[in-house]
Write an enzyme that holds these catalytic residues in place. Structure first.
Site, PDB file in Angstrom:
ATOM      1  N   ARG A 192       0.828  -1.197   0.000  1.00  0.00           N
ATOM      2  CA  ARG A 192       0.000   0.000   0.000  1.00  0.00           C
ATOM      3  C   ARG A 192       0.865   1.252   0.000  1.00  0.00           C
ATOM      4  NH1 ARG A 192      -4.937   1.479   4.150  1.00  0.00           N
ATOM      5  NH2 ARG A 192      -5.837   3.086   2.861  1.00  0.00           N
TER       6      ARG A 192
ATOM      7  N   GLY B 134      -1.543  -1.957  10.650  1.00  0.00           N
ATOM      8  CA  GLY B 134      -2.097  -0.773  11.312  1.00  0.00           C
ATOM      9  C   GLY B 134      -1.420   0.529  10.965  1.00  0.00           C
ATOM     10  N   GLU B 135      -0.780   0.601   9.785  1.00  0.00           N
ATOM     11  CA  GLU B 135      -0.086   1.844   9.419  1.00  0.00           C
ATOM     12  C   GLU B 135      -1.048   3.014   9.322  1.00  0.00           C
ATOM     13  OE1 GLU B 135       2.624   3.804   5.849  1.00  0.00           O
ATOM     14  OE2 GLU B 135       2.530   1.627   6.040  1.00  0.00           O
TER      15      GLU B 135
ATOM     16  N   ASN C  63      -3.889  -4.839   5.022  1.00  0.00           N
ATOM     17  CA  ASN C  63      -4.169  -3.800   4.029  1.00  0.00           C
ATOM     18  C   ASN C  63      -5.385  -4.134   3.181  1.00  0.00           C
ATOM     19  OD1 ASN C  63      -2.196  -1.766   4.427  1.00  0.00           O
ATOM     20  ND2 ASN C  63      -0.646  -3.174   3.699  1.00  0.00           N
TER      21      ASN C  63
ATOM     22  N   ARG D 236      -8.782  -3.251   4.683  1.00  0.00           N
ATOM     23  CA  ARG D 236      -9.149  -1.856   4.899  1.00  0.00           C
ATOM     24  C   ARG D 236     -10.177  -1.446   3.857  1.00  0.00           C
ATOM     25  NH1 ARG D 236      -6.957  -2.981   8.625  1.00  0.00           N
ATOM     26  NH2 ARG D 236      -9.095  -2.751   9.291  1.00  0.00           N
TER      27      ARG D 236
END
Length: 300
Positions: free
Chosen positions: A57, A95-96, A130, A133
């Site tokens: 991502r 969790g970025e 990712n 999300r």
């Protein structure tokens, strides 16, 4: 990920199957003498955390990050980040987006789960996190599926099970990677939808694909209109023969017919079907004529 009261689903089946759901909350910080137990929820200074540079991502919508930051200010971070200890820093495994929003919200510390993971586990968890999300763009999602298949040897069925989606969803997503780079970027930027993009996949010529994608964007065509446009593009009419071409061919056939007549000694007619094929008709008027004709043809 921090969520308001009307929050939607969390990390999903895929990530839960890799990381044990049961965690032990502790008030101790990683800086304490006693190191945190693998799987505990602890708080880390946000400056000690860095994103994983190899994750697929690359884009984060600024508006949704601001919304998440506002939510974090009100409710905090509900789901801890997943990190791994890199000695001089902690690297984000999952969790970025929460980490970025927490920085915008002005948080000094964030809750994390520190995991001792292999490189494969880190890559797999990062990809699945990712994919799940809601704001990931369709191209990045497709690339993440492809990476799971290429790097870990997963089948589409296994990928579908890990991310809790149907096999058809995975297949349709992967088909988007058949688009040329320019059209992929238009999908990433939201200029055309995935429905428009799927309609353009069948166009193999890159220039035509780009031209039609731009037409869809400029004229705000619907998916149905785009599908019709692509369908009509494949219809090509046969070129009509000009009078000059027909007259030229007739002259050639007439000349050949005359040569055959002189060689065989009877009337010969060449009949063309117009596509390079046809037939030759040779007349005979008696059994003797037939015998003479066949004898000449057989002897060349």
């Amino acid at each position: 990920m921090a969520v308001p009261k009307n929050a939607k689903r969390g990390l999903g089946k895929g990530l839960d199957s890799i990381i044990p759901a049961k965690v032990v909350t502790t008030a101790k910080k990683p800086e304490a003498v006693t190191p945190p137990v693998d799987g505990q929820v602890v708080k880390l200074n946000i400056t000690k955390i860095e994103p994983n540079r190899s994750q697929p991502r690359k884009t984060f919508d600024e508006d949704t990050l601001i919304e998440l930051a506002d939510s974090i200010k009100q409710f905090g971070i509900i789901n801890p980040l997943i990190v791994t200890d890199k000695k001089d820093h902690y690297e984000i495994v999952g969790g970025e987006r929460r980490w970025r929003a927490a920085k915008k919200a002005g948080l000094k510390e964030v809750p994390v789960i520190i995991k001792d993971l292999t490189e494969q586990e880190i890559a797999e968890i990062g990809l699945i996190d990712n994919i799940q999300r809601e704001d990931i763009n369709p191209i990045e999602e497709a690339l993440a599926y492809k990476k799971l298949i290429d790097d870990f040897g997963y089948t589409q069925d296994v990928v579908a099970d890990k991310v809790s989606k149907s096999r058809v969803t995975i297949t349709n997503s992967l088909r988007l990677l058949k688009l040329c780079d320019h059209v992929r970027q238009m999908v990433i930027e939201g200029k055309i939808s995935t429905g428009h993009a799927r309609a353009l996949i069948s166009i193999e010529n890159e220039e035509e694909q780009i031209t039609l994608a731009q037409k869809v964007f400029d004229e705000k065509l619907s998916v149905r209109e785009t599908e019709k446009l692509v369908k009509n593009l494949g219809k090509t009419s046969k070129p009509k023969k000009t009078v000059a071409n027909k007259a030229s061919l007739d002259a050639v056939y007439s000349s050949l017919s005359e040569k055959c007549k002189q060689a065989i000694g009877t009337k010969v007619e060449i009949i063309s079907k117009g596509d390079g094929t046809g037939k030759i008709e040779i007349e005979f008027y008696s059994n003797d004529d037939l015998e003479k004709i066949t004898d000449r043809l057989c002897k060349g």
